[in-house]
Design an enzyme around this catalytic site. Structure first.
Site, short mmCIF file in Angstrom:
data_model
loop_
_atom_site.label_atom_id
_atom_site.label_comp_id
_atom_site.label_asym_id
_atom_site.label_seq_id
_atom_site.Cartn_x
_atom_site.Cartn_y
_atom_site.Cartn_z
N ARG A 69 0.83 -1.22 0.00
CA ARG A 69 0.00 0.00 0.00
C ARG A 69 0.86 1.26 0.00
O ARG A 69 0.53 2.26 -0.66
CB ARG A 69 -0.93 -0.03 1.22
CG ARG A 69 -1.93 1.11 1.31
CD ARG A 69 -2.96 0.84 2.39
NE ARG A 69 -3.69 2.05 2.72
CZ ARG A 69 -3.73 2.59 3.94
NH1 ARG A 69 -3.08 2.03 4.94
NH2 ARG A 69 -4.41 3.70 4.15
N HIS A 73 0.45 4.06 -2.87
CA HIS A 73 -0.10 5.38 -2.57
C HIS A 73 0.89 6.50 -2.87
O HIS A 73 0.47 7.64 -3.11
CB HIS A 73 -0.57 5.44 -1.11
CG HIS A 73 -1.89 4.77 -0.91
ND1 HIS A 73 -2.87 5.28 -0.06
CD2 HIS A 73 -2.43 3.66 -1.45
CE1 HIS A 73 -3.93 4.49 -0.09
NE2 HIS A 73 -3.68 3.49 -0.93
N HIS A 202 -5.55 -6.96 -3.61
CA HIS A 202 -6.35 -7.08 -2.39
C HIS A 202 -6.40 -8.50 -1.88
O HIS A 202 -7.01 -8.76 -0.83
CB HIS A 202 -7.78 -6.55 -2.63
CG HIS A 202 -7.88 -5.07 -2.53
ND1 HIS A 202 -8.78 -4.33 -3.27
CD2 HIS A 202 -7.20 -4.17 -1.78
CE1 HIS A 202 -8.64 -3.05 -2.99
NE2 HIS A 202 -7.68 -2.92 -2.09
N TRP A 234 -9.98 -9.65 2.48
CA TRP A 234 -10.67 -10.03 1.25
C TRP A 234 -10.57 -11.54 1.01
O TRP A 234 -11.38 -12.11 0.30
CB TRP A 234 -10.06 -9.29 0.06
CG TRP A 234 -10.42 -7.86 -0.05
CD1 TRP A 234 -11.41 -7.31 -0.83
CD2 TRP A 234 -9.79 -6.75 0.58
NE1 TRP A 234 -11.44 -5.94 -0.70
CE2 TRP A 234 -10.44 -5.57 0.16
CE3 TRP A 234 -8.71 -6.63 1.49
CZ2 TRP A 234 -10.07 -4.29 0.59
CZ3 TRP A 234 -8.35 -5.37 1.94
CH2 TRP A 234 -9.03 -4.22 1.49
N ASP A 263 -14.87 -3.63 -5.49
CA ASP A 263 -14.54 -5.03 -5.77
C ASP A 263 -15.66 -5.68 -6.58
O ASP A 263 -15.42 -6.30 -7.62
CB ASP A 263 -14.34 -5.83 -4.47
CG ASP A 263 -13.25 -5.28 -3.58
OD1 ASP A 263 -12.17 -4.95 -4.11
OD2 ASP A 263 -13.47 -5.18 -2.36
#
Length: 313
Positions: A69, A73, A202, A234, A263
């Site tokens: 992440r 980002h 994910h 997930w 999703d």
């Protein structure tokens, strides 16, 4: 170019040089080349050292998701419509500054920065921009994902006023999920296949309601960690990179597994669905497309020194 030719013509091909002056210039040029080569070698050595330390950190902390992440980002603020650097955003290390860490979409990423700061301190020649992307790609690979064709040499922004404005990263539950995903990722220069492939990351990690407003406080898959317990994942094996995300989102048979609007739309939108269905059936194709998309994302908005970057492999 031969030394005797440089002596006769001069390094730039101009008027003849005095022999001693010519030798001096040749010596300087060879010295510059050697210094440049040595610097490049040192940079690669530091990056390789940092990569090994990231691998050790992953073993100790099981922090694969948050490092993925972090890289995403930093890169995901890129705007292809802005030509100036660093105003265009992207993978430039700006996420290390508090003003950007406080953007709502970056909630919790200060913890990722704390995890890798010791590695940055140890390898001072590695930029934050490179370290963020190195950590992200290494986390995917160490979780069982594909080898990502990365290059390094990214230049860091130097001050907080060079951070991008808030609002460039995707949201979890927008009113029109497909339209929102395309608005955000098309702005980066990515296409529908790359949107779906990247969504497959994910398969790693959890959503924590105290950070994002989404997910359960804990489930049977997250109540005991590893790492800090809680959140909703997930997939059941949320530290393993595979294609189970697509299978689980498609089937929706387990209420303890998270499915966000962004999703679900992967199997509802006619264009997204082509790729989502393919990835649910064929992990090799998913891995191939993911590796290509991740590498592309990691280079967005980056300024490289040397201009073509360097490879570690």
């Amino acid at each position: 170019m031969a030394v005797h030719h440089l002596l006769r013509r001069g390094i730039s091909g101009g008027s003849p040089l005095h022999p001693l002056r010519g030798l001096l210039l040749v010596s300087q040029e060879l010295g510059w080349r050697q210094a440049s080569s040595a610097a490049a070698g040192d940079a690669v050595a530091e990056l390789r050292g940092a990569r090994e330390d990231v691998k050790q950190l992953l073993k100790e902390k099981s922090c694969h998701p948050i490092l993925v992440r972090l890289g995403w980002h930093d890169a995901g603020t890129y705007d292809k419509n802005i030509s100036e650097w660093p105003q265009c955003g992207g993978a430039n290390g700006s996420l290390r500054f508090e003003i950007e860490l406080k953007h709502a979409a970056n909630a919790g990423l200060v913890n990722a920065l704390k995890l890798i700061q010791a590695i940055k301190d140890k390898y001072a020649g590695v930029t934050y921009a490179d370290l963020f992307q190195l950590a992200s790609a290494t986390a995917v690979e160490e979780a069982g994902g594909p080898k990502i064709p990365m290059i390094y040499g990214r230049v860091d922004v130097s001050a907080p006023d060079q951070c991008p404005p808030e609002g460039r990263l995707p949201a979890a539950g927008p009113p029109s999920p497909a339209e929102h995903l395309r608005e955000v990722f098309y702005r980066m220069g990515l296409n529908d296949k790359e949107i779906v492939a990247l969504s497959g990351a994910h398969t790693l990690g959890r959503s924590r309601p105290e950070r994002s407003g989404w997910g359960k406080p804990e489930t049977k898959y997250t109540k005991n960690g590893p790492g800090a317990p809680g959140g909703q994942s997930w997939t059941s094996q949320w530290l393993k990179f595979d294609n189970s995300y697509f299978k689980d989102v498609k089937e929706r048979r387990d209420e303890d597994l998270l499915v966000l609007p962004t999703d679900a739309v992967l199997f509802e939108d006619s264009s997204f669905k082509i790729y989502a269905e393919k990835y649910a059936e064929d992990q090799d194709t998913f891995f191939e497309d993911y590796a290509e998309a991740h590498a592309k994302l990691s280079n967005l908005g980056s300024k490289f020194d040397p201009p073509k970057g360097v490879s570690l492999d």
